[in-house]
Design a protein around this motif. Structure first.
Motif, PDB file in Angstrom:
ATOM      1  N   UNK A   7       0.863  -1.166   0.179  1.00 22.63           N
ATOM      2  CA  UNK A   7       0.131   0.096   0.409  1.00 22.63           C
ATOM      3  C   UNK A   7       1.310   1.246  -0.180  1.00 22.63           C
ATOM      4  N   UNK A   8       2.109   1.456   0.530  1.00 26.38           N
ATOM      5  CA  UNK A   8       2.881   2.416   1.561  1.00 26.38           C
ATOM      6  C   UNK A   8       3.410   2.410  -0.280  1.00 26.38           C
ATOM      7  N   UNK A   9       4.132   1.614  -1.088  1.00 21.04           N
ATOM      8  CA  UNK A   9       4.492   1.463  -2.240  1.00 21.04           C
ATOM      9  C   UNK A   9       3.953   2.040  -3.211  1.00 21.04           C
ATOM     10  N   UNK A  10       2.641   1.468  -3.458  1.00 21.92           N
ATOM     11  CA  UNK A  10       1.687   2.277  -4.491  1.00 21.92           C
ATOM     12  C   UNK A  10       1.426   3.556  -3.976  1.00 21.92           C
ATOM     13  N   UNK A  11       1.336   4.133  -3.196  1.00 20.69           N
ATOM     14  CA  UNK A  11       1.360   5.624  -2.656  1.00 20.69           C
ATOM     15  C   UNK A  11       2.429   6.299  -3.142  1.00 20.69           C
ATOM     16  N   UNK A  12       3.250   6.009  -2.513  1.00 23.61           N
ATOM     17  CA  UNK A  12       4.759   6.484  -2.882  1.00 23.61           C
ATOM     18  C   UNK A  12       5.199   6.481  -4.284  1.00 23.61           C
ATOM     19  N   UNK A  13       4.764   5.799  -5.342  1.00 19.85           N
ATOM     20  CA  UNK A  13       4.602   5.737  -6.577  1.00 19.85           C
ATOM     21  C   UNK A  13       3.753   6.729  -7.265  1.00 19.85           C
ATOM     22  N   UNK A  14       2.789   7.086  -6.954  1.00 23.29           N
ATOM     23  CA  UNK A  14       1.488   7.283  -7.165  1.00 23.29           C
ATOM     24  C   UNK A  14       2.062   9.187  -6.516  1.00 23.29           C
ATOM     25  N   UNK A  15       2.565   9.576  -5.552  1.00 26.10           N
ATOM     26  CA  UNK A  15       2.950  11.071  -5.085  1.00 26.10           C
ATOM     27  C   UNK A  15       4.729  11.317  -5.899  1.00 26.10           C
ATOM     28  N   UNK A  16       5.398  10.083  -6.671  1.00 20.01           N
ATOM     29  CA  UNK A  16       6.785  10.329  -7.561  1.00 20.01           C
ATOM     30  C   UNK A  16       7.758  10.736  -5.981  1.00 20.01           C
ATOM     31  N   UNK A  17       7.675  10.169  -5.370  1.00 19.79           N
ATOM     32  CA  UNK A  17       7.999  10.079  -3.891  1.00 19.79           C
ATOM     33  C   UNK A  17       9.626   9.329  -3.440  1.00 19.79           C
ATOM     34  N   UNK A  95      10.350   0.672 -12.885  1.00 15.12           N
ATOM     35  CA  UNK A  95      10.332   1.715 -11.434  1.00 15.12           C
ATOM     36  C   UNK A  95       8.604   0.316 -11.397  1.00 15.12           C
ATOM     37  N   UNK A  96       8.218   0.704 -12.760  1.00 15.63           N
ATOM     38  CA  UNK A  96       6.760   0.104 -12.533  1.00 15.63           C
ATOM     39  C   UNK A  96       6.788  -1.337 -13.107  1.00 15.63           C
ATOM     40  N   UNK A  97       7.668  -2.107 -13.146  1.00 18.41           N
ATOM     41  CA  UNK A  97       7.641  -3.274 -12.815  1.00 18.41           C
ATOM     42  C   UNK A  97       8.411  -4.248 -12.065  1.00 18.41           C
ATOM     43  N   UNK A  98       8.990  -3.367 -11.338  1.00 17.95           N
ATOM     44  CA  UNK A  98       9.700  -3.589  -9.458  1.00 17.95           C
ATOM     45  C   UNK A  98       8.759  -3.630  -8.646  1.00 17.95           C
ATOM     46  N   UNK A  99       7.955  -2.431  -9.161  1.00 14.04           N
ATOM     47  CA  UNK A  99       6.361  -1.942  -8.391  1.00 14.04           C
ATOM     48  C   UNK A  99       5.188  -3.407  -8.664  1.00 14.04           C
ATOM     49  N   UNK A 100       5.243  -3.681  -9.564  1.00 14.75           N
ATOM     50  CA  UNK A 100       4.074  -4.725 -10.101  1.00 14.75           C
ATOM     51  C   UNK A 100       5.019  -5.973  -9.212  1.00 14.75           C
ATOM     52  N   UNK A 101       6.290  -5.850  -9.797  1.00 11.95           N
ATOM     53  CA  UNK A 101       7.062  -7.680  -8.372  1.00 11.95           C
ATOM     54  C   UNK A 101       7.172  -7.640  -6.885  1.00 11.95           C
ATOM     55  N   UNK A 102       6.770  -6.405  -6.961  1.00  9.21           N
ATOM     56  CA  UNK A 102       6.691  -6.238  -5.478  1.00  9.21           C
ATOM     57  C   UNK A 102       5.494  -6.338  -4.774  1.00  9.21           C
ATOM     58  N   UNK A 103       4.100  -6.064  -5.636  1.00  6.75           N
ATOM     59  CA  UNK A 103       2.457  -6.471  -5.475  1.00  6.75           C
ATOM     60  C   UNK A 103       2.349  -7.270  -5.386  1.00  6.75           C
ATOM     61  N   UNK A 104       3.021  -8.101  -6.468  1.00  2.00           N
ATOM     62  CA  UNK A 104       2.151  -9.403  -6.623  1.00  2.00           C
ATOM     63  C   UNK A 104       3.077 -10.655  -6.245  1.00  2.00           C
ATOM     64  N   UNK A 105       4.012 -10.349  -5.583  1.00  4.64           N
ATOM     65  CA  UNK A 105       4.655 -12.024  -4.791  1.00  4.64           C
ATOM     66  C   UNK A 105       5.218 -11.303  -3.011  1.00  4.64           C
ATOM     67  N   UNK A 106       3.474 -10.386  -2.659  1.00  2.00           N
ATOM     68  CA  UNK A 106       4.281  -9.510  -1.682  1.00  2.00           C
ATOM     69  C   UNK A 106       3.200 -10.327  -0.057  1.00  2.00           C
ATOM     70  N   UNK A 107       2.412 -11.103  -1.010  1.00  2.00           N
ATOM     71  CA  UNK A 107       1.851 -12.260   0.449  1.00  2.00           C
ATOM     72  C   UNK A 107       0.777 -10.795   1.456  1.00  2.00           C
ATOM     73  N   UNK A 108       1.074 -10.830   2.552  1.00  5.87           N
ATOM     74  CA  UNK A 108       0.854  -9.955   3.406  1.00  5.87           C
ATOM     75  C   UNK A 108       1.450  -8.489   4.023  1.00  5.87           C
ATOM     76  N   UNK A 109       2.980  -8.391   2.829  1.00  6.14           N
ATOM     77  CA  UNK A 109       3.463  -7.943   3.538  1.00  6.14           C
ATOM     78  C   UNK A 109       2.961  -6.420   3.218  1.00  6.14           C
TER      79      UNK A 109
END
Length: 109
Positions: A7-17, A95-109
């Motif tokens: 969730x944090x990753x998605x938000x930071x990517x949206x904000x460009x932070x 960055x988009x691919x890394x974000x997708x990878x992080x979200x895709x296999x994160x389990x309950x991270x």
């Protein structure tokens, strides 16, 4: 429900932070290490290194040390060739691919 790393990753990517993005990736590297997932840890570590390189933003020494410690902790979970392959895959991710990878296999991270 508590917010997750992804969730944090998605938000930071949206904000460009960028610093926030890097911090989340660092946390995900450490989480993968604790879970014994060396491939995931090496992939995400390389992705965060590439993020710093592409953005010409120096990685904080403390962050570098924590990532190195996480990779060392899970070093026995895969052979050097697999670690190198995972790192190459992570380094090549956008960055988009890394974000997708992080979200895709994160389990309950």
């Amino acid at each position: 429900q508590m917010p997750t790393w992804t969730d944090a990753l998605r938000l930071f990517i949206e904000l460009g932070h960028r610093r926030g993005i890097a911090s989340v990736f660092e946390g995900l590297v450490r989480l993968a290490s604790v879970r014994g997932d060396g491939v995931r840890a090496h992939t995400l570590a390389a992705a965060v290194h590439a993020l710093h390189e592409r953005r010409a933003v120096a990685m904080r020494p403390a962050s570098r040390k924590r990532i190195q410690a996480a990779l060392a902790a899970c070093a026995g979970t895969l052979d050097p060739a697999a670690a190198a392959a995972a790192a190459a895959a992570g380094h090549a991710m956008t960055l988009a691919e890394a974000g997708d990878y992080a979200r895709g296999a994160s389990g309950s991270a």
